[in-house]
Design an enzyme around this catalytic site. Structure first.
Site, PDB file in Angstrom:
ATOM      1  N   LYS A 122       0.405  -1.241   0.198  1.00 16.18           N
ATOM      2  CA  LYS A 122       0.520  -0.046  -0.110  1.00 16.18           C
ATOM      3  C   LYS A 122       0.935   1.530  -0.282  1.00 16.18           C
ATOM      4  CE  LYS A 122      -1.879   1.995   3.063  1.00 16.18           C
ATOM      5  NZ  LYS A 122      -1.735   3.973   2.982  1.00 16.18           N
ATOM      6  N   GLU A 172       9.723   1.074  11.207  1.00 14.57           N
ATOM      7  CA  GLU A 172      10.587   2.386  10.297  1.00 14.57           C
ATOM      8  C   GLU A 172       9.987   3.459  10.641  1.00 14.57           C
ATOM      9  OE1 GLU A 172      14.146   1.728  10.501  1.00 14.57           O
ATOM     10  OE2 GLU A 172      13.533  -0.503  10.843  1.00 14.57           O
ATOM     11  N   LEU A 173      10.374   4.754  11.422  1.00 15.68           N
ATOM     12  CA  LEU A 173       9.937   5.558  11.802  1.00 15.68           C
ATOM     13  C   LEU A 173      11.013   6.393  11.943  1.00 15.68           C
ATOM     14  CD1 LEU A 173       8.167   3.835  14.927  1.00 15.68           C
ATOM     15  CD2 LEU A 173       7.238   3.569  12.637  1.00 15.68           C
ATOM     16  N   GLY A 193       7.325   4.863   8.156  1.00 16.66           N
ATOM     17  CA  GLY A 193       6.608   6.636   8.238  1.00 16.66           C
ATOM     18  C   GLY A 193       6.631   6.838   9.075  1.00 16.66           C
ATOM     19  N   SER A 194       5.683   7.783   9.566  1.00 20.53           N
ATOM     20  CA  SER A 194       5.817   8.516  11.103  1.00 20.53           C
ATOM     21  C   SER A 194       5.546   7.606  12.691  1.00 20.53           C
ATOM     22  CB  SER A 194       4.750   9.855  10.813  1.00 20.53           C
ATOM     23  OG  SER A 194       3.394   9.150  11.292  1.00 20.53           O
ATOM     24  N   PHE A 220      10.078  17.124   9.314  1.00 21.26           N
ATOM     25  CA  PHE A 220      10.131  17.027   8.085  1.00 21.26           C
ATOM     26  C   PHE A 220      10.375  18.749   7.045  1.00 21.26           C
ATOM     27  CE2 PHE A 220       9.239  13.518   5.975  1.00 21.26           C
ATOM     28  CZ  PHE A 220      10.167  12.394   6.490  1.00 21.26           C
ATOM     29  N   GLY A 258      -6.161   4.469   1.553  1.00 23.37           N
ATOM     30  CA  GLY A 258      -6.420   5.415   3.011  1.00 23.37           C
ATOM     31  C   GLY A 258      -5.733   4.333   4.092  1.00 23.37           C
ATOM     32  N   GLU A 307       9.884  16.381  15.417  1.00 26.00           N
ATOM     33  CA  GLU A 307      10.536  16.160  13.852  1.00 26.00           C
ATOM     34  C   GLU A 307       9.841  17.322  12.840  1.00 26.00           C
ATOM     35  OE1 GLU A 307      11.307  12.506  10.997  1.00 26.00           O
ATOM     36  OE2 GLU A 307       9.431  12.816  12.043  1.00 26.00           O
TER      37      GLU A 307
END
Length: 486
Positions: A178, A253-254, A231-232, A383, A211, A381
């Protein structure tokens, strides 16, 4: 793009399951630099995900019986597809992600290598002979989990998808992915076209953008034995919770708030170059970004001047139409978040040295000095393309400041005194450590992973992949059954 392999947009409004079925629901994919529709993406429902997982489970059974050399050949053919269409794919990656063209080229180049490494994995030993009694043989063999769910983000979508997809397939699994619907082609359909062209079995690899509903279904589908999420941290907590409730293996993995420590003996020009790269590359939209620059007080003013000069001269604009260093922020919501953090940090007492403004989707390279714990730029964070300068006096203070975070992804130290730099680095709570470099470093052959709120202790790529996408099966063999004392 008229002559490009991408010109037909065969994915438009469709999923990929080996064929290209039309979806009931679609939405536009917006090019970040222009705000215009680049393509149209199918949006998966929960039912779409459940059906894909069932189909993938059936395809996986046949895939596990394919000979290793035949599997390797398919991966090499997929890599060749990417190589043949390299220029077109790199430009599309740049346009869809808002990255500069060299960033797009890097993603395609790494994807080619990851496919080649996956081909090699199919030919590697996957078991052990264990000590046992003389009348019995004892083995341990790595077995595929079954169906792997992959959820990937928007920032480096090709690399961060394929780094899980390719080794998962190579170790005998099927994959349902996804990708972020903001970057569905880069995060899924480019690879779908490559695997289709190579001749991978239908149903083995499936691409269904979607989503929250689709992500929840991927975590709940009974055929899915593992979810690899990048992702976050906020979203990762939800994925981890759902997978735990459903007893699924999960790799998270954040995010990160990585510190780059610059000691007083560093070459300031070199340090400024490292800071600019670590904080500004891809507009700072990288989990490993140098989110804090910890600078020894004696060099703070001089280094600040150098990084401000760099920030003011980095060209900003549309990477697809001009040579720039800084492209667009991925969407208006993220741009608003970046700007709010900068404004709140200045209101809390930090000094805005340069930047802090934006024109459309383009946020100017920003430098904040006097940043301290408790300020949003120190804690969160971002970004976005923001350098946060934090001063320290002694080495121990630098260590304490760097570890003052829930995250634990990357850390770096720059100094001409190697033993001093290593002594500091050894005390940082991070999964990735770089001495005399900045924090944005990765290669697809290294184990990549963080600790704390940056991950759940797993690593991806390199030597970590066999452990991640397989389980151990212990098997014993006797020539004939023997009696027991009962």
């Amino acid at each position: 793009m008229s002559n490009s392999v991408l010109a037909s947009q065969k994915w438009s409004g469709k999923f990929f399951n080996g064929d290209w079925p039309a979806a009931k629901q679609t939405q536009d994919v917006i090019e970040p630099a222009t705000g215009e529709a680049l393509s149209q993406v199918a949006m998966a429902s929960a039912d779409d995900i459940y059906a894909a997982c069932q189909q993938a489970s059936q395809a996986q059974k046949a895939w596990s019986a394919v000979a290793p050399r035949d599997k390797a050949s398919l991966f090499h053919k997929a890599a060749q597809f990417l190589q043949t269409n390299f220029d077109d794919l790199a430009l599309y990656v740049a346009r869809e992600t808002g990255g500069i063209l060299p960033k797009g080229m890097h993603e395609v180049k790494e994807a080619i290598l990851i496919l080649q490494l996956a081909a090699n994995m199919t030919l590697e030993p996957n078991g052990l002979t264990l000590p046992s009694t003389p009348d019995r043989q004892s083995y341990a063999k790595r077995q595929p989990l079954g169906v792997i769910g992959v959820i990937s983000p928007f920032n480096f979508p090709l690399i961060l998808s394929i780094r899980s997809i390719a080794p998962a397939l190579a170790t005998g699994n099927a994959v349902v992915t996804k990708p972020d619907p903001q970057t569905p082609v880069t995060g899924g359909f480019i690879l779908a076209m490559a695997l289709e062209e190579a001749g991978f079995p239908k149903g083995l690899f499936q691409v269904l953008p979607g989503g929250v509903e689709a992500g929840e279904a991927l975590c709940a589908a009974p055929e899915v034995q593992m979810v690899a999420f990048t992702g976050s941290t906020a979203a990762g907590r939800k994925v981890g919770e759902a997978c735990g409730r459903n007893l699924k293996k999960v790799s998270l993995e954040l995010g990160g708030k990585s510190s780059l420590i610059v000691l007083e003996d560093a070459d300031l020009d070199v340090a400024a170059s490292n800071i600019a790269w670590g904080a500004y590359f891809h507009q700072g939209q990288i989990c490993m970004a140098s989110g804090r620059i910890l600078v020894q007080e004696s060099i703070a003013d001089a280094l600040t001047a150098k990084i401000v000069e760099k920030a003011r001269h980095l060209p900003v604009g549309n990477p697809a139409t001009s040579e720039v260093a800084i492209g667009p922020i991925i969407n208006p919501r993220q741009l608003e978040k970046v700007h709010a953090i900068v404004q709140d940090t200045v209101a809390a007492g930090a000094k805005l040295e340069t930047g802090g403004t934006f024109n459309g989707p383009f946020y100017q390279p920003t430098v904040l000095s006097g940043v301290k714990p408790g300020m949003r730029s120190f804690d969160e964070e971002i970004f976005g393309p923001v350098v946060n300068l934090v001063t320290f006096k002694e080495d121990q203070q630098a260590i304490e400041l760097a570890n003052n975070t829930e995250y634990g992804l990357a850390g770096a130290v720059i100094s001409n005194n190697l033993s001093r730099a290593q002594a500091i680095g050894s005390q940082l709570h991070v999964g990735l450590l770089h001495i005399n470099d900045q924090t944005v470093n990765d290669e697809c052959i290294n184990p990549f992973g963080g600790c704390g709120a940056s991950g759940n202790g797993n690593a991806v790529c390199g030597p970590a992949d066999w452990d991640l996408y397989t389980h151990w099966q212990w098997m014993t063999v006797k020539a004939s059954a023997t009696p027991y004392p009962f």
